[in-house]
Design an enzyme around this catalytic site. Structure first.
Site, PDB file in Angstrom:
ATOM      1  N   MET A 171     -49.616  -7.798 -42.764  1.00 40.17           N
ATOM      2  CA  MET A 171     -48.903  -8.185 -41.556  1.00 40.17           C
ATOM      3  C   MET A 171     -47.674  -7.292 -41.425  1.00 40.17           C
ATOM      4  SD  MET A 171     -47.304 -11.872 -40.466  1.00 40.17           S
ATOM      5  CE  MET A 171     -46.409 -12.062 -38.928  1.00 40.17           C
TER       6      MET A 171
ATOM      7  N   GLU B 227     -53.054 -13.281 -49.026  1.00 36.98           N
ATOM      8  CA  GLU B 227     -53.250 -12.511 -50.246  1.00 36.98           C
ATOM      9  C   GLU B 227     -51.910 -11.990 -50.755  1.00 36.98           C
ATOM     10  OE1 GLU B 227     -55.278  -8.236 -51.518  1.00 36.98           O
ATOM     11  OE2 GLU B 227     -55.984  -9.280 -49.743  1.00 36.98           O
TER      12      GLU B 227
END
Length: 417
Positions: A238, A273
């Site tokens: 992100m 993650e």
């Protein structure tokens, strides 16, 4: 020339060579270009935020050798991210020392950026003129506005794309190069795997009467299989690009992604993650915002403790797992607790610490097992690692840091209420 420097002493030569060392983070100049005049406008520039080891660490890491005034220009058109790549410098070490080789920074950059870039300004401006034809990839999920001093209000859109969108793989190849400059231990993903979902944020803006789109940031999500018939979307990457950071786009993106997956019956829950601290804080904010309206998280129920109803409702309605739902509960309970009341503050502190104590309690169980199988000298070594006083000190430190994070979430919720 090299012989003359040696004769004048090693210190003099070292000083001369030091003039040809550059911090690659400062040397790399990034731009998102909307107008031709942006190319020469230094105010539109930004630089990498993580250590940029273009050169192997044992050779100096983020320090490039061999150039004075090194400027590595990586300019992107704002929407399609068509790229201008140039390496400029005022002088090169080979002009002074014939037998000293400079670092090959250009080849290192070429390993990161995909082919198809230009090194010519005029060609780049021609690509800039084609930006009016650029359209966001994939269907629109969400749009929102942000106040702006100059424009009054700016409109943003979040789209979901996949590898079947025409032109998307090439675009993503350019987009993901930003990971190398802003995320530690970043790596490129295999976009040929159709289990990847891509969520993109764009700003709508006007240029000469036309509506254009600028890339703001993105998120990649991998859909893992969960037996027998579910999936678990896991956020992998992100990034909100630096010119747009601090404007709330990360929260808008994460909330839109959550709402998208909440509408899919096959989704078990949503995870991330190896999340960074910044991501965890952002997720806390978004999940609390989503959960605070659920009946099981009502203020009058918070003092009763973390309940099975909370776990079930967060899971069923928002695809939030038990671990994340517990953090939501603790934040909401902190907000509803008068911490100036010693008894109420003590109740809250003990409940949070009880959860935090889990890993320490596990250590105690492991120590009991060790007593049965370790030699005395080995047992002493492990007991030193699990000293009770140290455990209590670490537990208190963990609690205070956690509450500080929770308070920041609560302050942000209040600011956007």
């Amino acid at each position: 020339m090299f012989l003359l420097c040696l004769l004048s002493g090693p210190n003099a030569m070292e000083k001369k060579l030091a003039e040809y060392k550059c911090d690659t983070n400062l040397a790399i100049t990034l731009k998102l270009v909307r107008f031709p005049e942006d190319i020469e406008d230094d105010s539109t520039s930004f630089h990498p935020e993580v250590n940029t080891e273009l050169i192997p660490a044992d050779s100096g890491g983020e320090v490039a050798f061999g150039y004075k005034g090194l400027n590595i220009q990586l300019y992107y058109t704002a929407g399609n991210l068509s790229t201008l790549f140039r390496v400029r410098y005022s002088s090169k070490v080979t002009e002074l020392f014939d037998c000293v080789e400079p670092d090959d920074v250009e080849s290192k950059i070429r390993e990161i950026i995909p082919p198809g870039f230009t090194a010519n300004t005029d060609d780049f401006i021609s690509l800039l003129e084609k930006e009016a034809k650029f359209e966001p990839f994939g269907p629109l999920l969400h749009s929102y506005t942000v106040p702006n001093e100059e424009a009054g209000v700016l409109t943003y859109q979040i789209h979901k794309a996949d590898i079947t969108c025409p032109g998307f793989q090439e675009y993503h190849g350019r987009l993901q190069t930003f990971l190398m400059w802003f995320i530690e231990t970043a790596s490129f993903i295999d976009t040929d795997d159709d289990r990847w979902d891509f969520f993109l944020v764009f700003e709508k803006y006007n240029k000469d009467g036309e509506t254009l789109y600028a890339t703001v940031g993105y998120m990649t999500v991998y859909n893992y299989y969960v037996y027998p018939d579910k999936t678990r979307p896991r956020v992998s990457q992100m990034l909100i690009l630096p010119p747009f950071q601090g404007e709330g786009h990360g929260a808008q993106l994460l909330e839109a992604v959550h709402r998208f997956y909440c509408g899919l019956p096959k989704v078990q829950d949503i995870t991330a993650e190896d999340p960074s601290d910044n991501y965890v804080n952002l997720r806390d904010y978004v999940l609390v915002k989503l959960c605070q309206g659920l009946p099981s998280f009502a203020v009058e129920k918070l003092h009763l403790g973390f309940s099975a109803d909370m776990i079930k409702e967060a899971q069923d309605k928002l695809k939030i797992n038990k671990k994340h739902a517990r953090r939501v509960y603790e934040i909401l309970r902190l907000r509803a607790t008068d911490m100036s009341d010693e008894e109420k503050a003590r109740e809250y502190r003990l409940e949070v610490k009880k959860r935090l104590f889990g890993p320490y309690r596990k250590n105690q169980r492991e120590l009991a097992k060790m007593r049965k199988c370790l030699r005395p000298e080995e047992l002493v070594s492990h007991m030193g690692q699990m000293d009770t006083r140290t455990q209590h000190e670490e537990l208190e430190k963990s609690y205070q840091l956690l509450v500080d994070d929770y308070r920041r979430v609560i302050e942000r919720l209040a600011a956007h209420a």
